[in-house]
Design a protein around this motif. Structure first.
Motif, PDB file in Angstrom:
ATOM      1  N   ALA B 237       0.825  -1.216   0.000  1.00  0.00           N
ATOM      2  CA  ALA B 237       0.000   0.000   0.000  1.00  0.00           C
ATOM      3  C   ALA B 237       0.860   1.269   0.000  1.00  0.00           C
ATOM      4  N   ASP B 238       1.893   1.297   0.796  1.00  0.00           N
ATOM      5  CA  ASP B 238       2.729   2.499   0.840  1.00  0.00           C
ATOM      6  C   ASP B 238       3.427   2.738  -0.503  1.00  0.00           C
ATOM      7  N   ARG B 239       3.823   1.645  -1.128  1.00  0.00           N
ATOM      8  CA  ARG B 239       4.456   1.789  -2.444  1.00  0.00           C
ATOM      9  C   ARG B 239       3.439   2.327  -3.458  1.00  0.00           C
ATOM     10  N   GLN B 240       2.225   1.802  -3.408  1.00  0.00           N
ATOM     11  CA  GLN B 240       1.167   2.320  -4.296  1.00  0.00           C
ATOM     12  C   GLN B 240       0.939   3.817  -4.054  1.00  0.00           C
ATOM     13  N   GLN B 241       0.875   4.184  -2.778  1.00  0.00           N
ATOM     14  CA  GLN B 241       0.635   5.598  -2.461  1.00  0.00           C
ATOM     15  C   GLN B 241       1.752   6.474  -3.032  1.00  0.00           C
ATOM     16  N   ALA B 242       2.987   6.010  -2.894  1.00  0.00           N
ATOM     17  CA  ALA B 242       4.122   6.788  -3.406  1.00  0.00           C
ATOM     18  C   ALA B 242       4.025   6.973  -4.921  1.00  0.00           C
ATOM     19  N   ARG B 243       3.591   5.938  -5.596  1.00  0.00           N
ATOM     20  CA  ARG B 243       3.442   6.026  -7.049  1.00  0.00           C
ATOM     21  C   ARG B 243       2.316   7.003  -7.417  1.00  0.00           C
ATOM     22  N   LEU B 244       1.214   6.966  -6.682  1.00  0.00           N
ATOM     23  CA  LEU B 244       0.131   7.929  -6.927  1.00  0.00           C
ATOM     24  C   LEU B 244       0.647   9.356  -6.731  1.00  0.00           C
ATOM     25  N   ASP B 245       1.429   9.527  -5.667  1.00  0.00           N
ATOM     26  CA  ASP B 245       1.937  10.873  -5.363  1.00  0.00           C
ATOM     27  C   ASP B 245       2.872  11.369  -6.466  1.00  0.00           C
ATOM     28  N   GLU B 246       3.625  10.432  -7.038  1.00  0.00           N
ATOM     29  CA  GLU B 246       4.577  10.807  -8.091  1.00  0.00           C
ATOM     30  C   GLU B 246       3.818  11.388  -9.300  1.00  0.00           C
ATOM     31  N   ILE B 247       2.728  10.723  -9.674  1.00  0.00           N
ATOM     32  CA  ILE B 247       1.949  11.197 -10.832  1.00  0.00           C
ATOM     33  C   ILE B 247       1.231  12.505 -10.493  1.00  0.00           C
ATOM     34  N   ARG B 248       0.643  12.527  -9.310  1.00  0.00           N
ATOM     35  CA  ARG B 248      -0.064  13.748  -8.883  1.00  0.00           C
ATOM     36  C   ARG B 248       0.869  14.964  -8.917  1.00  0.00           C
ATOM     37  N   ALA B 249       2.104  14.760  -8.468  1.00  0.00           N
ATOM     38  CA  ALA B 249       3.043  15.877  -8.375  1.00  0.00           C
ATOM     39  C   ALA B 249       3.350  16.471  -9.747  1.00  0.00           C
ATOM     40  N   ILE B 250       3.306  15.642 -10.772  1.00  0.00           N
ATOM     41  CA  ILE B 250       3.548  16.173 -12.119  1.00  0.00           C
ATOM     42  C   ILE B 250       2.385  17.070 -12.538  1.00  0.00           C
ATOM     43  N   PHE B 251       1.158  16.595 -12.349  1.00  0.00           N
ATOM     44  CA  PHE B 251      -0.004  17.428 -12.691  1.00  0.00           C
ATOM     45  C   PHE B 251      -0.028  18.724 -11.884  1.00  0.00           C
ATOM     46  N   ALA B 252       0.414  18.623 -10.637  1.00  0.00           N
ATOM     47  CA  ALA B 252       0.325  19.789  -9.742  1.00  0.00           C
ATOM     48  C   ALA B 252       1.277  20.912 -10.143  1.00  0.00           C
ATOM     49  N   LYS B 253       2.182  20.641 -11.089  1.00  0.00           N
ATOM     50  CA  LYS B 253       3.069  21.708 -11.569  1.00  0.00           C
ATOM     51  C   LYS B 253       2.367  22.636 -12.544  1.00  0.00           C
ATOM     52  N   PHE B 254       1.180  22.232 -13.003  1.00  0.00           N
ATOM     53  CA  PHE B 254       0.457  22.974 -14.047  1.00  0.00           C
ATOM     54  C   PHE B 254      -0.909  23.399 -13.488  1.00  0.00           C
ATOM     55  N   PRO B 255      -1.575  24.353 -14.149  1.00  0.00           N
ATOM     56  CA  PRO B 255      -2.969  24.630 -13.752  1.00  0.00           C
ATOM     57  C   PRO B 255      -3.757  23.328 -13.902  1.00  0.00           C
ATOM     58  N   MET B 256      -4.401  22.886 -12.822  1.00  0.00           N
ATOM     59  CA  MET B 256      -4.904  21.506 -12.761  1.00  0.00           C
ATOM     60  C   MET B 256      -5.914  21.167 -13.853  1.00  0.00           C
ATOM     61  N   ILE B 257      -6.962  21.959 -14.005  1.00  0.00           N
ATOM     62  CA  ILE B 257      -8.032  21.564 -14.932  1.00  0.00           C
ATOM     63  C   ILE B 257      -7.527  21.538 -16.386  1.00  0.00           C
ATOM     64  N   PRO B 258      -6.842  22.603 -16.839  1.00  0.00           N
ATOM     65  CA  PRO B 258      -6.281  22.524 -18.194  1.00  0.00           C
ATOM     66  C   PRO B 258      -5.301  21.363 -18.358  1.00  0.00           C
ATOM     67  N   ALA B 259      -4.566  21.032 -17.292  1.00  0.00           N
ATOM     68  CA  ALA B 259      -3.603  19.924 -17.395  1.00  0.00           C
ATOM     69  C   ALA B 259      -4.329  18.590 -17.521  1.00  0.00           C
TER      70      ALA B 259
END
Lengths: 307, 307
Positions: B237-259
């Motif tokens: 589970a912790d590994r899954q969470q880390a992977r989710l966070d990795e992807i989320r962090a990329i989107f979070a660099k941009f305006p969310m809805i347009p991204a």
């Protein structure tokens, strides 16, 4: 760029009366608007103080129809027509233009925060293009304490360039005179009309080329505000301004919209006027009593209000 | 107090597709929702990331009708139905209940700031009373960075007391785990469901009794988020969470809805998906390119999206 006869002077963001079931009361609304016009105050219906964002578009269309249908002059009206959703803004704006309203007061879409000026420009541009009527006059509504989405100098510059006829002016409810002055300095010579958002800035505004003011307390103190607008070059202008400020300061001690309605309820003899829509809450009995007592002590009255 | 079968798990505030003329595209919308369901993600349509407040009530009614009319299961739907204006909230909420939606996600009226909890209580109470349907399940939407009107512990306590059946839960998009935990601690034992507003808090949430999460990035990374929800007690589970966070962090660099829309446009092969309504602005070509490049470098894909 300026039309010969643009709306100006003191305007009231007319408070909206509700029945006990919270439905808008068009009869009371027409009477109130008629009284305001008799006090020489124009009708910026559907403003912040009108609880306009607590009304559906259908309700606003119906109220505006009733005003114009009752013979009130649309040339003295500047309804608020800016919504979060583009189709809502287009629909109410087009309706106001069709009815012959002098202009519309347009909030930016206010749900999303931190949006770029490019997005706000496109919002206003879409409304102007979709309404597609040469008679449309847009007044941009800058009210950062509430909308949290500002109207910037750069945005107005772009709109004036793209839509010189339609970009008629703004209301500045930011409460910062330097901002009002910056817009007057930048665009006043092009005929862009600036209305401070409170009579607190009326005299200062008139001395710097403002078009009047659009103020909450023009709901309750209309004749005095209109008089200063008409006579601001007179010898007693500063005294008039001080008196306006004295009354405004009493209302400002209370939540503004419930306080306006409580005062109208008291001086009209119609307690139903105190009703607000959620999320607002009417003044408690003691608060309303304190407001009226302070106003009476200041020798405030609302002449001619009792219908 | 808890129903036997409440909606739970990973939900997506489904992005709303627009045609070039900015009208909502119901066909694309139905396809996207069908794909999300196939990834085991529920449909919190008309959320912040759906540009819901840029849609008229008519447009939302039409889109919801199309979803249900296309055979998608309303038991997997939690449409956003909170508006500034009471009649709008009542209308869309009643419609969602009539269609059999599992619940509604309700913003507080968000134009007026600093309103008392009493006024917010009355707002929600009026909607519940006017809809008047025992099947209604309200999820309160706490998103202070955008709405700027918070849902407080005291408000939930009052609503739970007055409407124990209807007050089903909340979405906490405040981004502060301590706040989420406070609501779980206070009301979780009563069956009040708390959905963190991002998968960032999914594992932590599940370990403290959360009902799942409702997250922007469930639009683009649905299967992985749903999988962590389903297997949070597993060894990885912790590994899954880390992977989710990795992807989320990329989107979070941009305006969310347009991204989100740029990613869907890329992986669906349908560039029209990139369109947003003003006041939002689509990613510039270089931004979209940078987003996709970073996601590809992270070995991100959207399996099964190409319709």
């Amino acid at each position: 760029m300026t039309d010969t006869l643009r709306i100006s002077g003191a305007l009231s963001p007319v408070v909206t009366p509700f029945r006990a079931d919270l439905s808008p009361d068009a009869d009371r609304f027409v009477r109130q608007c008629r009284w305001l016009l008799s006090q020489d105050v124009g009708l910026a219906v559907f403003g912040t103080n009108s609880e306009a964002n607590s009304l559906s578009v259908d309700e606003k269309v119906e109220l505006l129809d009733r005003l114009v249908g009752s013979g009130l002059d649309p040339a003295r009206m500047m309804p608020g027509t800016g919504h979060c959703a583009l189709p809502d803004s287009v629909r109410l704006t087009a309706h106001a233009v069709k009815l012959g309203c002098a202009g519309v007061l347009m909030l930016p879409p206010f749900y999303y925060k931190g949006v770029p000026d490019e997005g706000l420009f496109r919002s206003f541009a879409e409304v102007i293009e979709r309404v597609g009527d040469a008679r449309l006059r847009v007044y941009l509504y800058h009210i950062p304490p509430v909308a949290q989405v500002p109207i910037t100098l750069g945005l107005v510059e772009r709109l004036l360039k793209a839509y010189p006829q339609q970009t008629a002016g703004m209301k500045d409810s930011g409460g910062d005179w330097r901002n009002t002055q910056a817009f007057l300095d930048a665009f006043g010579r092009d005929g862009f009309q600036v209305f401070p958002g409170a009579e607190t800035f009326l005299l200062q505004g008139m001395r710097h080329g403002a078009a009047g003011c659009i103020s909450a307390t023009a709901n309750v103190n209309p004749a005095a505000i209109a008089r200063l607008h008409a006579t601001w070059q007179g010898a007693d202008a500063d005294r008039q301004q001080a008196r306006l400020d004295e009354i405004r300061a009493i209302f400002a001690k209370f939540p503004m919209i419930p306080a306006l309605k409580a005062a109208i309820a008291h001086w009209s003899g119609d307690p139903g006027w105190a009703t607000v829509r959620p999320p607002l809450v009417a003044l408690a009995r003691e608060q309303a009593g304190a407001l009226v007592a302070q106003l009476e002590q200041a020798k405030f009255t609302m002449p001619g209000l009792r219908h």
